[in-house]
Design a protein around this motif. Structure first.
Motif, PDB file in Angstrom:
ATOM      1  N   ARG A 118       0.748  -1.191  -0.097  1.00  0.00           N
ATOM      2  CA  ARG A 118      -0.002  -0.086  -0.077  1.00  0.00           C
ATOM      3  C   ARG A 118       0.905   1.275   0.106  1.00  0.00           C
ATOM      4  O   ARG A 118       1.817   1.357   0.772  1.00  0.00           O
ATOM      5  CB  ARG A 118      -0.740  -0.039   1.226  1.00  0.00           C
ATOM      6  N   LEU A 119       0.677   1.982  -0.914  1.00  0.00           N
ATOM      7  CA  LEU A 119       1.318   3.222  -1.035  1.00  0.00           C
ATOM      8  C   LEU A 119       0.636   4.438  -0.468  1.00  0.00           C
ATOM      9  O   LEU A 119      -0.203   4.757  -1.311  1.00  0.00           O
ATOM     10  CB  LEU A 119       1.970   3.507  -2.645  1.00  0.00           C
ATOM     11  N   ASP A 120       0.866   5.011   0.555  1.00  0.00           N
ATOM     12  CA  ASP A 120       0.036   6.205   0.978  1.00  0.00           C
ATOM     13  C   ASP A 120       0.828   7.462   0.458  1.00  0.00           C
ATOM     14  O   ASP A 120       1.927   7.906   0.758  1.00  0.00           O
ATOM     15  CB  ASP A 120       0.177   6.020   2.538  1.00  0.00           C
ATOM     16  N   LEU A 121       0.040   8.188  -0.369  1.00  0.00           N
ATOM     17  CA  LEU A 121       0.407   9.327  -1.067  1.00  0.00           C
ATOM     18  C   LEU A 121      -0.231  10.513  -0.433  1.00  0.00           C
ATOM     19  O   LEU A 121      -0.217  11.756  -1.030  1.00  0.00           O
ATOM     20  CB  LEU A 121       0.092   9.175  -2.652  1.00  0.00           C
ATOM     21  N   GLY A 122      -0.783  10.504   0.739  1.00  0.00           N
ATOM     22  CA  GLY A 122      -1.307  11.382   1.395  1.00  0.00           C
ATOM     23  C   GLY A 122      -0.776  12.878   1.673  1.00  0.00           C
ATOM     24  O   GLY A 122      -1.198  13.923   1.671  1.00  0.00           O
ATOM     25  N   GLU A 123       0.789  12.703   1.641  1.00  0.00           N
ATOM     26  CA  GLU A 123       1.590  14.063   2.130  1.00  0.00           C
ATOM     27  C   GLU A 123       2.257  14.360   0.581  1.00  0.00           C
ATOM     28  O   GLU A 123       3.342  14.967   0.664  1.00  0.00           O
ATOM     29  CB  GLU A 123       2.621  13.619   3.096  1.00  0.00           C
ATOM     30  N   VAL A 124       1.808  13.897  -0.474  1.00  0.00           N
ATOM     31  CA  VAL A 124       2.549  14.289  -1.897  1.00  0.00           C
ATOM     32  C   VAL A 124       2.002  15.599  -2.268  1.00  0.00           C
ATOM     33  O   VAL A 124       0.568  15.890  -2.369  1.00  0.00           O
ATOM     34  CB  VAL A 124       2.322  13.051  -2.914  1.00  0.00           C
ATOM     35  N   ARG A 125       2.738  16.530  -2.435  1.00  0.00           N
ATOM     36  CA  ARG A 125       2.418  17.902  -2.871  1.00  0.00           C
ATOM     37  C   ARG A 125       2.428  18.121  -4.282  1.00  0.00           C
ATOM     38  O   ARG A 125       1.556  18.959  -4.756  1.00  0.00           O
ATOM     39  CB  ARG A 125       3.431  18.926  -2.494  1.00  0.00           C
ATOM     40  N   PHE A 126       3.126  17.122  -5.202  1.00  0.00           N
ATOM     41  CA  PHE A 126       2.858  17.090  -6.452  1.00  0.00           C
ATOM     42  C   PHE A 126       3.194  15.756  -7.290  1.00  0.00           C
ATOM     43  O   PHE A 126       3.849  15.198  -6.748  1.00  0.00           O
ATOM     44  CB  PHE A 126       3.928  18.194  -7.005  1.00  0.00           C
ATOM     45  N   LEU A 127       2.312  15.630  -8.157  1.00  0.00           N
ATOM     46  CA  LEU A 127       2.375  14.268  -8.851  1.00  0.00           C
ATOM     47  C   LEU A 127       2.481  14.316 -10.430  1.00  0.00           C
ATOM     48  O   LEU A 127       1.569  14.537 -10.833  1.00  0.00           O
ATOM     49  CB  LEU A 127       1.459  13.084  -8.331  1.00  0.00           C
ATOM     50  N   GLY A 128       3.369  14.510 -10.994  1.00  0.00           N
ATOM     51  CA  GLY A 128       3.536  14.770 -12.484  1.00  0.00           C
ATOM     52  C   GLY A 128       3.429  13.566 -13.108  1.00  0.00           C
ATOM     53  O   GLY A 128       3.222  12.579 -12.755  1.00  0.00           O
ATOM     54  N   ALA A 129       3.633  13.858 -14.459  1.00  0.00           N
ATOM     55  CA  ALA A 129       3.356  12.773 -15.423  1.00  0.00           C
ATOM     56  C   ALA A 129       4.514  11.374 -15.382  1.00  0.00           C
ATOM     57  O   ALA A 129       4.206  10.421 -15.376  1.00  0.00           O
ATOM     58  CB  ALA A 129       3.629  13.400 -16.851  1.00  0.00           C
ATOM     59  N   ALA A 130       5.704  11.929 -15.074  1.00  0.00           N
ATOM     60  CA  ALA A 130       6.648  10.939 -14.654  1.00  0.00           C
ATOM     61  C   ALA A 130       6.447  10.114 -13.686  1.00  0.00           C
ATOM     62  O   ALA A 130       6.553   8.983 -13.643  1.00  0.00           O
ATOM     63  CB  ALA A 130       8.054  11.447 -14.396  1.00  0.00           C
ATOM     64  N   GLY A 131       5.733  10.355 -12.638  1.00  0.00           N
ATOM     65  CA  GLY A 131       5.285   9.825 -11.650  1.00  0.00           C
ATOM     66  C   GLY A 131       3.910   8.942 -11.842  1.00  0.00           C
ATOM     67  O   GLY A 131       3.905   7.998 -11.236  1.00  0.00           O
TER      68      GLY A 131
END
Length: 126
Positions: free
Chosen positions: A73-86
């Motif tokens: 489980r990948l918790d992305l709750g604190e990610v501020r930016f998720l671009g195309a590469a991500g």
């Protein structure tokens, strides 16, 4: 005075536009294993997932998938930016996880950028 003798006024300079400066690569991405058993791993990711940081995310995901738990489980709750590469990295990780029999769960949590990006990812896969 004839037409060819008239002096023309100098043409005004074309307007100039200031382009925004490119976003400086911050390279700020961190993660920690919040919970781990033989069957499941919960990884919390914070910061920005972009072209500058995606290789670290891919390497970490590969390590977790190689360990062979049933669920990551990948918790992305604190990610501020998720671009195309991500997004591309998450799509590839999902394919690799399915190939080795690991269920990969992507949780946007409270992160609006991650929620938007994962919604787009769901639409692309549909």
């Amino acid at each position: 005075m004839t037409t060819h003798e008239r002096q023309r006024a100098p043409a005004p300079d074309p307007p100039t536009y200031r382009l925004p400066s490119p976003r400086a690569p911050v390279g700020e991405l961190s993660g920690r294993t919040r919970w781990s058993t033989a069957d499941a791993v919960v990884v919390e990711v914070t910061g920005e997932i972009d072209v500058c940081t995606v290789s670290r995310l891919e390497a970490a995901l590969d390590d977790f998938l190689r360990a062979g738990p049933r669920v990551v489980r990948l918790d992305l709750g604190e990610v501020r930016f998720l671009g195309a590469a991500g997004l591309r990295a998450l799509m590839r990780a999902h394919e690799r996880a399915a190939a080795v029999g690991v269920h990969l769960v992507l949780d946007a949590g409270r992160s609006h950028p991650a929620a938007r990006a994962l919604d787009l990812l769901d639409r692309l896969r549909a």
